[in-house]
Design an enzyme around this catalytic site. Sequence first.
Site, PDB file in Angstrom:
ATOM      1  N   CYS A 180      -1.351 -11.759   7.266  1.00 63.40           N
ATOM      2  CA  CYS A 180      -1.843 -11.523   5.910  1.00 63.40           C
ATOM      3  C   CYS A 180      -1.270 -10.212   5.349  1.00 63.40           C
ATOM      4  CB  CYS A 180      -3.369 -11.533   5.896  1.00 63.40           C
ATOM      5  SG  CYS A 180      -4.070 -11.765   4.250  1.00 63.40           S
TER       6      CYS A 180
ATOM      7  N   HIS B 250      -5.368 -16.525   8.852  1.00 61.91           N
ATOM      8  CA  HIS B 250      -6.341 -15.906   9.744  1.00 61.91           C
ATOM      9  C   HIS B 250      -6.880 -16.966  10.703  1.00 61.91           C
ATOM     10  CE1 HIS B 250      -6.572 -12.093   7.594  1.00 61.91           C
ATOM     11  NE2 HIS B 250      -6.593 -12.781   6.467  1.00 61.91           N
TER      12      HIS B 250
END
Length: 488
Positions: free
Chosen positions: A330, A428
Amino acid sequence: MALLMVQGTTSDAGKSTLVTALCRWARRQGLAVAPFKPQNMALNSAVTIDQGEIGRAQAVQAQAAGLAPHSDMNPVLLKPNSDTGAQVIIQGRAIGTMQALDYHHYKQTAREAVLQSCRRLQAQYPLLLVEGAGSPAEINLREGDIANMGFAEAVDCPVLLIADIDRGGVFAHLVGTLALLSPSEQARVRGFVINRFRGDLALLQPGLDWLEQRTGKPVLGVLPYVHDLHLEAEDAIQTRQEMTVEAQRLRVCVPVLPRISNHTDFDPLRLHPQVDLQFVGPGQAMPAADLIILPGSKSVRADLASLRAQGWDQALLRHLRYGGKLLGICGGLQMLGQRIDDPLGLEGAPGSSPGLGLLALSSELQADKQLRRVSGCLLPEGATVTGYEIHAGVSQGAALAQPAVRLDDARTDGARSADGQIIATYLHGLFEQPEACAALLRWAGLREVVQVNYHARREQDIERLADLIEAHLDTRLLRELCGMSPQP
């Protein structure tokens, strides 16, 4: 319809754990139950079934209740991006960044969202188990409170007060908290739970008797200190690792950046018997490692500046020269690129920052946050992967032509370097699927990988918590407070 709220004398008193345990215990009784946290402040979050965003702890509580997480379970989520400001998420959607004083004035609007979400859940489930935040005795936050007693008073629900005896001063915590409440709030507290007790309960009994006599309120029970219990944390980074007898262990390092987010991504590694996971804090040198992971961040440009100030950018280059592997997740993906643009000032002052220049991509932060639960396969092995996207940035560039993940919705995600040393992804939860975790550990240099089922481990620990409710708490009084019929 019944509500029962758990409030704590301090942060980390055990509120999240007790609500998780009660969710599974109530489910065992055959009752449809849902978790609820009016207001949460955390950088660990999860994507819900309705494509919203809630605190990670509420997603775990939903699992304990046998439900998919929903944005109504945590209608107000505050994600700090500075010491005085936070992104405000209402019913799963980010509405902007506010300074602390601005949010204080916004609380009345937030309160309406909280009560609306509560009513929707009450219409679906006969029992809501509600988690407070921090302590109800924080005098400076009492005005307009929606997280603790302000909510309990608004919906007229009973409260259990939990305190951590392992910290010391447990009786002062309980009596002092009670003393700082208003008379109506004091009457709302129906009993106490003492958490994390070690030793002989007989030695504690005189104190429990005194507490009940002093306050006129029962102690529902004393929960023992539980070793090797794993539940995903709201914020605090857990550094304790499982003991292992494996001869070969992969050395993994994660730099702890000031606004690190979703560090629960690394819990499967922390629990893996073949992984030596180290979190590297400010002022520490980056140790020799097989794999370095750049984590998610709530303030990517500021955290990248901090990484450089620590000299960790040079440590990453040295790590790559010696053949080490590097994974960016991310915000970590964005840092690995050539540039990060924030024209709207979403995470600080508007502007641009040069990235680490290790991948041919650039990222621009945009107002609309990407929130998706996804599945697919990890390239090049094709291992099954599931996870979630939760980011404001959109990336583009030549590096994305060699993606890290092929998603089931026909999209691709992330990038892999031509030499195979770097992987970057927006996903994630990357290590939660056993196949994907094993594939990444092999890529990082572990020759023979033991597959560990992270989801099964979490389920096992939730069951252990429900067992503790049965063994150590007054379930007769609990049934009464939860609106259940007495046991025959």
